[in-house]
Design a protein around this motif. Structure first.
Motif, PDB file in Angstrom:
ATOM      1  N   TRP A  79      25.850  19.322  18.271  1.00 29.25           N
ATOM      2  CA  TRP A  79      27.078  18.354  18.441  1.00 29.25           C
ATOM      3  C   TRP A  79      27.772  18.935  19.556  1.00 29.25           C
ATOM      4  CZ3 TRP A  79      28.810  13.992  18.257  1.00 29.25           C
ATOM      5  CH2 TRP A  79      30.050  13.681  18.143  1.00 29.25           C
ATOM      6  N   THR A  80      27.985  20.245  19.844  1.00 28.31           N
ATOM      7  CA  THR A  80      28.680  20.592  20.929  1.00 28.31           C
ATOM      8  C   THR A  80      28.264  20.349  22.252  1.00 28.31           C
ATOM      9  OG1 THR A  80      29.725  22.600  19.908  1.00 28.31           O
ATOM     10  CG2 THR A  80      29.741  22.834  21.861  1.00 28.31           C
ATOM     11  N   ALA A  81      26.893  20.585  22.144  1.00 28.75           N
ATOM     12  CA  ALA A  81      25.954  19.963  23.482  1.00 28.75           C
ATOM     13  C   ALA A  81      26.230  18.529  23.559  1.00 28.75           C
ATOM     14  CB  ALA A  81      24.478  20.299  23.246  1.00 28.75           C
ATOM     15  N   ALA A  82      26.094  17.762  22.553  1.00 23.31           N
ATOM     16  CA  ALA A  82      26.405  16.386  22.711  1.00 23.31           C
ATOM     17  C   ALA A  82      27.564  16.025  23.312  1.00 23.31           C
ATOM     18  CB  ALA A  82      25.981  15.582  21.233  1.00 23.31           C
ATOM     19  N   LYS A  83      28.717  16.749  22.808  1.00 26.32           N
ATOM     20  CA  LYS A  83      29.886  16.151  23.297  1.00 26.32           C
ATOM     21  C   LYS A  83      30.163  16.608  24.702  1.00 26.32           C
ATOM     22  CE  LYS A  83      32.076  18.436  19.809  1.00 26.32           C
ATOM     23  NZ  LYS A  83      33.069  19.143  19.203  1.00 26.32           N
ATOM     24  N   ASN A  84      29.446  17.352  25.126  1.00 25.50           N
ATOM     25  CA  ASN A  84      29.607  17.686  26.417  1.00 25.50           C
ATOM     26  C   ASN A  84      28.431  17.202  27.544  1.00 25.50           C
ATOM     27  OD1 ASN A  84      31.524  19.915  27.087  1.00 25.50           O
ATOM     28  ND2 ASN A  84      30.741  20.716  24.966  1.00 25.50           N
ATOM     29  N   THR A  85      27.566  16.340  27.068  1.00 25.00           N
ATOM     30  CA  THR A  85      26.909  15.418  27.634  1.00 25.00           C
ATOM     31  C   THR A  85      27.056  14.131  27.779  1.00 25.00           C
ATOM     32  OG1 THR A  85      24.870  16.974  26.832  1.00 25.00           O
ATOM     33  CG2 THR A  85      24.212  14.612  27.570  1.00 25.00           C
ATOM     34  N   PHE A  86      27.541  13.382  26.588  1.00 23.30           N
ATOM     35  CA  PHE A  86      27.985  11.873  26.842  1.00 23.30           C
ATOM     36  C   PHE A  86      29.042  11.691  25.863  1.00 23.30           C
ATOM     37  CE2 PHE A  86      24.810  12.451  23.442  1.00 23.30           C
ATOM     38  CZ  PHE A  86      25.337  11.798  22.173  1.00 23.30           C
ATOM     39  N   VAL A  87      29.609  12.421  24.824  1.00 27.07           N
ATOM     40  CA  VAL A  87      30.719  12.057  24.115  1.00 27.07           C
ATOM     41  C   VAL A  87      31.981  11.987  24.819  1.00 27.07           C
ATOM     42  CG1 VAL A  87      31.716  12.323  21.817  1.00 27.07           C
ATOM     43  CG2 VAL A  87      29.359  12.556  22.017  1.00 27.07           C
ATOM     44  N   HIS A  88      32.394  13.341  25.406  1.00 25.59           N
ATOM     45  CA  HIS A  88      33.700  13.376  25.962  1.00 25.59           C
ATOM     46  C   HIS A  88      33.584  12.791  27.300  1.00 25.59           C
ATOM     47  CE1 HIS A  88      35.008  16.265  23.161  1.00 25.59           C
ATOM     48  NE2 HIS A  88      34.564  17.313  23.326  1.00 25.59           N
ATOM     49  N   PRO A  89      34.940  12.454  27.699  1.00 22.20           N
ATOM     50  CA  PRO A  89      34.944  11.702  29.123  1.00 22.20           C
ATOM     51  C   PRO A  89      34.354  12.855  30.227  1.00 22.20           C
ATOM     52  CG  PRO A  89      37.251  11.350  27.674  1.00 22.20           C
ATOM     53  CD  PRO A  89      36.028  12.241  26.989  1.00 22.20           C
ATOM     54  N   ILE A 146      36.147  16.055  31.218  1.00 23.46           N
ATOM     55  CA  ILE A 146      36.461  17.452  30.533  1.00 23.46           C
ATOM     56  C   ILE A 146      35.183  17.805  29.931  1.00 23.46           C
ATOM     57  CG2 ILE A 146      38.763  16.367  29.892  1.00 23.46           C
ATOM     58  CD1 ILE A 146      37.761  15.364  27.026  1.00 23.46           C
ATOM     59  N   ARG A 147      34.104  17.530  30.379  1.00 18.64           N
ATOM     60  CA  ARG A 147      32.768  18.043  29.848  1.00 18.64           C
ATOM     61  C   ARG A 147      32.328  19.486  30.599  1.00 18.64           C
ATOM     62  NH1 ARG A 147      29.049  12.498  30.924  1.00 18.64           N
ATOM     63  NH2 ARG A 147      30.229  11.287  29.602  1.00 18.64           N
ATOM     64  N   VAL A 148      31.913  20.188  29.785  1.00 17.69           N
ATOM     65  CA  VAL A 148      31.595  21.573  30.205  1.00 17.69           C
ATOM     66  C   VAL A 148      29.989  21.698  30.253  1.00 17.69           C
ATOM     67  CG1 VAL A 148      31.930  24.049  30.445  1.00 17.69           C
ATOM     68  CG2 VAL A 148      33.752  22.522  29.708  1.00 17.69           C
ATOM     69  N   PRO A 149      29.343  21.017  31.222  1.00 16.69           N
ATOM     70  CA  PRO A 149      27.835  20.958  31.124  1.00 16.69           C
ATOM     71  C   PRO A 149      27.313  22.269  30.873  1.00 16.69           C
ATOM     72  CG  PRO A 149      28.550  19.537  33.068  1.00 16.69           C
ATOM     73  CD  PRO A 149      29.771  20.364  32.582  1.00 16.69           C
ATOM     74  N   ALA A 150      27.856  23.318  31.421  1.00 20.49           N
ATOM     75  CA  ALA A 150      27.040  24.701  31.379  1.00 20.49           C
ATOM     76  C   ALA A 150      27.114  25.302  29.871  1.00 20.49           C
ATOM     77  CB  ALA A 150      27.976  25.733  32.116  1.00 20.49           C
ATOM     78  N   VAL A 151      27.798  24.875  29.000  1.00 20.47           N
ATOM     79  CA  VAL A 151      28.026  25.121  27.594  1.00 20.47           C
ATOM     80  C   VAL A 151      26.680  24.661  27.038  1.00 20.47           C
ATOM     81  CG1 VAL A 151      28.970  23.212  26.277  1.00 20.47           C
ATOM     82  CG2 VAL A 151      29.563  25.381  25.652  1.00 20.47           C
ATOM     83  N   LYS A 152      25.968  23.873  27.427  1.00 22.33           N
ATOM     84  CA  LYS A 152      24.775  23.141  26.801  1.00 22.33           C
ATOM     85  C   LYS A 152      23.765  24.513  26.725  1.00 22.33           C
ATOM     86  CE  LYS A 152      24.485  19.475  29.234  1.00 22.33           C
ATOM     87  NZ  LYS A 152      23.980  18.261  29.685  1.00 22.33           N
TER      88      LYS A 152
END
Length: 201
Positions: free
Chosen positions: A102-112, A115-121
């Motif tokens: 879910w954290t990866a998803a939020k930083n891929t397409f859920v969050h604007p 504010i995404r942090v792609p590196a967290v994936k």
């Protein structure tokens, strides 16, 4: 008859899988989050939603637990040691497996995007791999997490394995976990829901 609101390409799949395992009749409105039909039944706009008569339930874990308890299947009795251990696996799935996905998803397409942090994936993938190792240790040589009894904990974990495939997280191709995930996918109820997803009514 139950009504499930939510696209099967979401946590709604868990609820559909439970209903298929229970052999209960249901209708499906494959709505996406934040659509009018969803917001009319859940002010947050989140899916899945279960309608049971005049009652509306939200949150996939709560819905699955309710259905299993109501029908006395896919679960151990509340208050038993076995139920506590089953709930431990469910919580593990939500915290360790779904948490990373879910954290990866939020930083891929859920969050604007701003504010995404792609590196967290990358961190999420590492955490997910560690969780699979823990699952392997806890599963041992049992067919399901609770031994010979298939429960909603297996459904939550099984859903996470499919989510991981879609998110391009690494899953083992051989060994205990690969065999376990294959066993889940081969269940007749799971095959039935796949067929219904191909040919919706």
């Amino acid at each position: 008859m139950y009504k499930v609101i939510g696209t099967p390409q979401s946590r709604a799949l868990r609820v559909i899988w439970v209903l298929e395992e229970l052999g209960e009749d249901y209708t499906l409105d494959p709505a996406f989050p934040q659509t009018d039909i969803v917001r009319a039944n859940n002010s947050t706009g989140k899916i899945p939603v279960l309608i049971d008569g005049d009652d509306i339930l939200t949150d996939s874990i709560a819905i699955c637990t309710y259905l299993a308890d109501k029908h006395g299947n896919l679960t151990f009795p509340a208050g038993s040691i076995e139920r506590a251990r089953q709930d431990s696996f469910t919580q593990f799935a939500v915290d360790e497996l779904e948490g990373a996905l879910w954290t990866a998803a939020k930083n891929t397409f859920v969050h604007p995007e701003d504010i995404r942090v792609p590196a967290v994936k990358n961190v999420c993938k590492i955490e997910f791999a560690k969780a699979l190792k823990t699952l392997e240790e806890r599963l041992g040589n049992k067919p399901y997490v609770m031994g010979n009894t298939f429960t909603i904990a297996d459904i939550i974990i099984g859903h996470c394995s499919g989510w991981a495939t879609s998110a391009k997280f690494d899953l083992p191709e051989t060994g205990t976990i690969a065999d376990y995930f294959q066993r889940l996918r081969e269940r007749p109820a799971y095959q039935s829901l796949l067929e219904k997803m191909k040919t919706p009514s």
